[in-house]
Design a protein around this motif. Sequence first.
Motif, PDB file in Angstrom:
ATOM      1  N   PHE A 187       0.297   6.776  -6.659  1.00  0.00           N
ATOM      2  CA  PHE A 187      -0.861   7.483  -6.641  1.00  0.00           C
ATOM      3  C   PHE A 187      -0.339   9.122  -6.693  1.00  0.00           C
ATOM      4  O   PHE A 187      -0.896   9.864  -7.508  1.00  0.00           O
ATOM      5  CB  PHE A 187      -1.804   7.291  -5.416  1.00  0.00           C
ATOM      6  CG  PHE A 187      -2.910   8.212  -5.310  1.00  0.00           C
ATOM      7  CD1 PHE A 187      -4.052   7.818  -6.036  1.00  0.00           C
ATOM      8  CD2 PHE A 187      -3.061   9.422  -4.560  1.00  0.00           C
ATOM      9  CE1 PHE A 187      -5.220   8.684  -5.990  1.00  0.00           C
ATOM     10  CE2 PHE A 187      -4.046  10.144  -4.567  1.00  0.00           C
ATOM     11  CZ  PHE A 187      -5.303   9.849  -5.320  1.00  0.00           C
ATOM     12  N   ILE A 188       0.373   9.360  -5.690  1.00  0.00           N
ATOM     13  CA  ILE A 188       0.919  10.896  -5.538  1.00  0.00           C
ATOM     14  C   ILE A 188       1.600  11.105  -6.805  1.00  0.00           C
ATOM     15  O   ILE A 188       1.485  12.351  -7.504  1.00  0.00           O
ATOM     16  CB  ILE A 188       1.879  11.096  -4.539  1.00  0.00           C
ATOM     17  CG1 ILE A 188       1.031  10.782  -3.172  1.00  0.00           C
ATOM     18  CG2 ILE A 188       2.360  12.447  -4.483  1.00  0.00           C
ATOM     19  CD1 ILE A 188       2.022  10.961  -2.123  1.00  0.00           C
ATOM     20  N   LEU A 239       6.613   6.628  -0.349  1.00  0.00           N
ATOM     21  CA  LEU A 239       6.208   7.806   0.243  1.00  0.00           C
ATOM     22  C   LEU A 239       7.470   8.690   0.780  1.00  0.00           C
ATOM     23  O   LEU A 239       7.573   9.596   1.774  1.00  0.00           O
ATOM     24  CB  LEU A 239       5.284   7.674   1.399  1.00  0.00           C
ATOM     25  CG  LEU A 239       3.960   6.953   0.999  1.00  0.00           C
ATOM     26  CD1 LEU A 239       3.022   6.651   2.102  1.00  0.00           C
ATOM     27  CD2 LEU A 239       3.044   7.985   0.153  1.00  0.00           C
ATOM     28  N   ASP A 259       0.891  -1.079   0.011  1.00  0.00           N
ATOM     29  CA  ASP A 259      -0.041   0.003   0.140  1.00  0.00           C
ATOM     30  C   ASP A 259       0.867   1.305   0.196  1.00  0.00           C
ATOM     31  O   ASP A 259       0.543   2.440  -0.601  1.00  0.00           O
ATOM     32  CB  ASP A 259      -0.857   0.032   1.199  1.00  0.00           C
ATOM     33  CG  ASP A 259      -2.219  -0.837   0.941  1.00  0.00           C
ATOM     34  OD1 ASP A 259      -2.344  -1.300  -0.055  1.00  0.00           O
ATOM     35  OD2 ASP A 259      -2.995  -0.980   1.997  1.00  0.00           O
ATOM     36  N   SER A 265      -4.331   8.208   3.998  1.00  0.00           N
ATOM     37  CA  SER A 265      -5.085   7.266   3.021  1.00  0.00           C
ATOM     38  C   SER A 265      -5.169   8.082   1.729  1.00  0.00           C
ATOM     39  O   SER A 265      -4.818   9.076   1.509  1.00  0.00           O
ATOM     40  CB  SER A 265      -6.616   7.224   3.522  1.00  0.00           C
ATOM     41  OG  SER A 265      -7.088   8.498   3.620  1.00  0.00           O
ATOM     42  N   GLU A 266      -5.758   7.283   0.529  1.00  0.00           N
ATOM     43  CA  GLU A 266      -5.931   8.043  -0.582  1.00  0.00           C
ATOM     44  C   GLU A 266      -6.621   9.029  -0.698  1.00  0.00           C
ATOM     45  O   GLU A 266      -6.502  10.099  -1.300  1.00  0.00           O
ATOM     46  CB  GLU A 266      -6.190   6.908  -1.922  1.00  0.00           C
ATOM     47  CG  GLU A 266      -4.954   6.055  -2.146  1.00  0.00           C
ATOM     48  CD  GLU A 266      -4.960   5.228  -3.531  1.00  0.00           C
ATOM     49  OE1 GLU A 266      -6.207   5.580  -4.178  1.00  0.00           O
ATOM     50  OE2 GLU A 266      -4.171   4.451  -3.637  1.00  0.00           O
ATOM     51  N   LEU A 309      -4.951  11.895   0.767  1.00  0.00           N
ATOM     52  CA  LEU A 309      -4.149  12.416  -0.246  1.00  0.00           C
ATOM     53  C   LEU A 309      -4.602  13.235  -1.313  1.00  0.00           C
ATOM     54  O   LEU A 309      -4.339  14.310  -1.885  1.00  0.00           O
ATOM     55  CB  LEU A 309      -3.191  11.253  -0.978  1.00  0.00           C
ATOM     56  CG  LEU A 309      -2.082  10.519  -0.125  1.00  0.00           C
ATOM     57  CD1 LEU A 309      -1.405   9.319  -0.817  1.00  0.00           C
ATOM     58  CD2 LEU A 309      -1.162  11.810   0.182  1.00  0.00           C
ATOM     59  N   GLU A 310      -5.900  12.578  -1.652  1.00  0.00           N
ATOM     60  CA  GLU A 310      -6.502  13.278  -3.043  1.00  0.00           C
ATOM     61  C   GLU A 310      -6.833  14.631  -2.669  1.00  0.00           C
ATOM     62  O   GLU A 310      -6.461  15.598  -3.354  1.00  0.00           O
ATOM     63  CB  GLU A 310      -7.797  12.629  -3.339  1.00  0.00           C
ATOM     64  CG  GLU A 310      -8.634  13.220  -4.346  1.00  0.00           C
ATOM     65  CD  GLU A 310      -8.938  11.963  -5.291  1.00  0.00           C
ATOM     66  OE1 GLU A 310      -9.251  10.785  -4.765  1.00  0.00           O
ATOM     67  OE2 GLU A 310      -8.818  12.287  -6.616  1.00  0.00           O
ATOM     68  N   LYS A 316       1.901   1.819  -3.361  1.00  0.00           N
ATOM     69  CA  LYS A 316       0.746   2.289  -4.228  1.00  0.00           C
ATOM     70  C   LYS A 316       0.311   3.682  -4.069  1.00  0.00           C
ATOM     71  O   LYS A 316       0.068   4.392  -5.035  1.00  0.00           O
ATOM     72  CB  LYS A 316      -0.596   1.423  -3.991  1.00  0.00           C
ATOM     73  CG  LYS A 316      -0.729   0.179  -4.596  1.00  0.00           C
ATOM     74  CD  LYS A 316      -1.796  -0.504  -4.374  1.00  0.00           C
ATOM     75  CE  LYS A 316      -1.799  -2.046  -4.424  1.00  0.00           C
ATOM     76  NZ  LYS A 316      -2.609  -2.853  -3.294  1.00  0.00           N
ATOM     77  N   LYS A 317       0.470   4.040  -2.869  1.00  0.00           N
ATOM     78  CA  LYS A 317       0.126   5.450  -2.416  1.00  0.00           C
ATOM     79  C   LYS A 317       1.068   6.324  -3.014  1.00  0.00           C
ATOM     80  O   LYS A 317       1.082   7.419  -3.622  1.00  0.00           O
ATOM     81  CB  LYS A 317       0.051   5.775  -0.905  1.00  0.00           C
ATOM     82  CG  LYS A 317      -1.179   5.102  -0.298  1.00  0.00           C
ATOM     83  CD  LYS A 317      -1.378   5.265   1.117  1.00  0.00           C
ATOM     84  CE  LYS A 317      -0.793   4.060   1.865  1.00  0.00           C
ATOM     85  NZ  LYS A 317      -1.204   4.234   3.252  1.00  0.00           N
TER      86      LYS A 317
END
Length: 391
Positions: free
Chosen positions: A310-311, A331, A303, A373-374, A377-378, A306-307
């Motif tokens: 995502f960023i 991260l 995860d 959490s995503e 982050l969003e 993945k995060k």
Amino acid sequence: MDYLSYSKNYLMNTYGQFPVVFTHGKGCKLYDTEEKEYLDLTSGIGVSSLGYGNEEWIKAVTDQAKNLAHISNIFLNIPELTLAKKLTEASGMSKVFFGNSGAEANEGSIKLARKYSYLKYGKGRSTILTLNKSFHGRTITTLKATGQEKFHKYFDPFTEGFKYTDVDVKSLEAAIDPTVCAIMMEAIQGEGGVYPLPKEFIDKVFEISKKKDILVIFDEVQCGMGRTGKLFGYMNYGVEPDIVSTAKGLAGGLPIGAVLCNKKLENTFVPGDHGSTFGGNPISTAGANCVVDTLKKPGFLDDVAKKGAFIKNFFKKASSKNVLEIRGIGLMLGIQLNSEKSSEVQKKALENGILVLTAGSSVVRLLPPLVISEQELESVLSSLVKIIDEI
Ligand SMILES: Cc1ncc(COP(=O)(O)O)c(C=O)c1O
């Protein structure tokens, strides 16, 4: 209470500090004395990897505080022993020494490498090769280990026996001489601007080191303990170092540092060679056991990776006119601006309730808690992109 005047009147003037006094936090949110809420993308510079107020961590630490806060290293304690087993097993390293900080871990790594070389080759083969743009700490020795000229002022005489190379095979080959006993590097240079080392360079370091019996030390103080989506940053490169220094995120918010070594070095130190009063402290190591257990939970490290992706995708899609690239692993990310305005971004973000770091004048550095959490982050990334667009 006028805490800001306390800072001015009673603290040594060592940090460029913002006029914000934090009192508490929950998850990835922090609150100041005015109850203003902030979303944290810094983890106290890579420390609070489980965020704030994590129930399991609090229980581990407070239970331990109630039972036994400290015992000297002439005796044993359970959290330290448990952590030693967990960390060596998880990393595949052989043995561990516990201290209190990243700089202290690097000092231990350097001593270990020099003693190994002394025993095998005699006096004089003691040079530690480090990389330009590296950062290894603030003690007299680790300042000198740091490959940035600006840190080598004022505090002479420094510890002798350091040489530097660019992250470049030719420069590396030129720097190796018969006095070199170890090469120390960060898999991702943090303070130097968030630069992951190229795989070809790391492979060359290992090729040369194997041929010449030079030890490889990874300084994992910033990029270790799950930050990159692997336990240690070097694990993204499929290599096996001789020595690993770790600290920051290891205990999730308590002071700790550790030196791990492989089988080759496991008997190098003998009683009297090294020590540290608070090393292996039961409360810090209880916190660290909780961190290691969390990193081992199925899917946790995936995860993190993945995060990170995502960023990176978020920034690519946003295509801010002021961002040249976003680099890093997991991260541990650096947003390369097209101008020397990272401090301006940091200040504006703070005003908008977002904590970010810088790494030099043109890089905004993100080290969010690994548990972010995503969704969090969003929303925070939309605001951050807006701030960067407007500078
Ligand atoms: C890669 C690296 N090594 C060493 C250190 C020094 O750690 P400490 O401040 O815990 O002594 C740092 C701190 O930023 C770091 O990033």
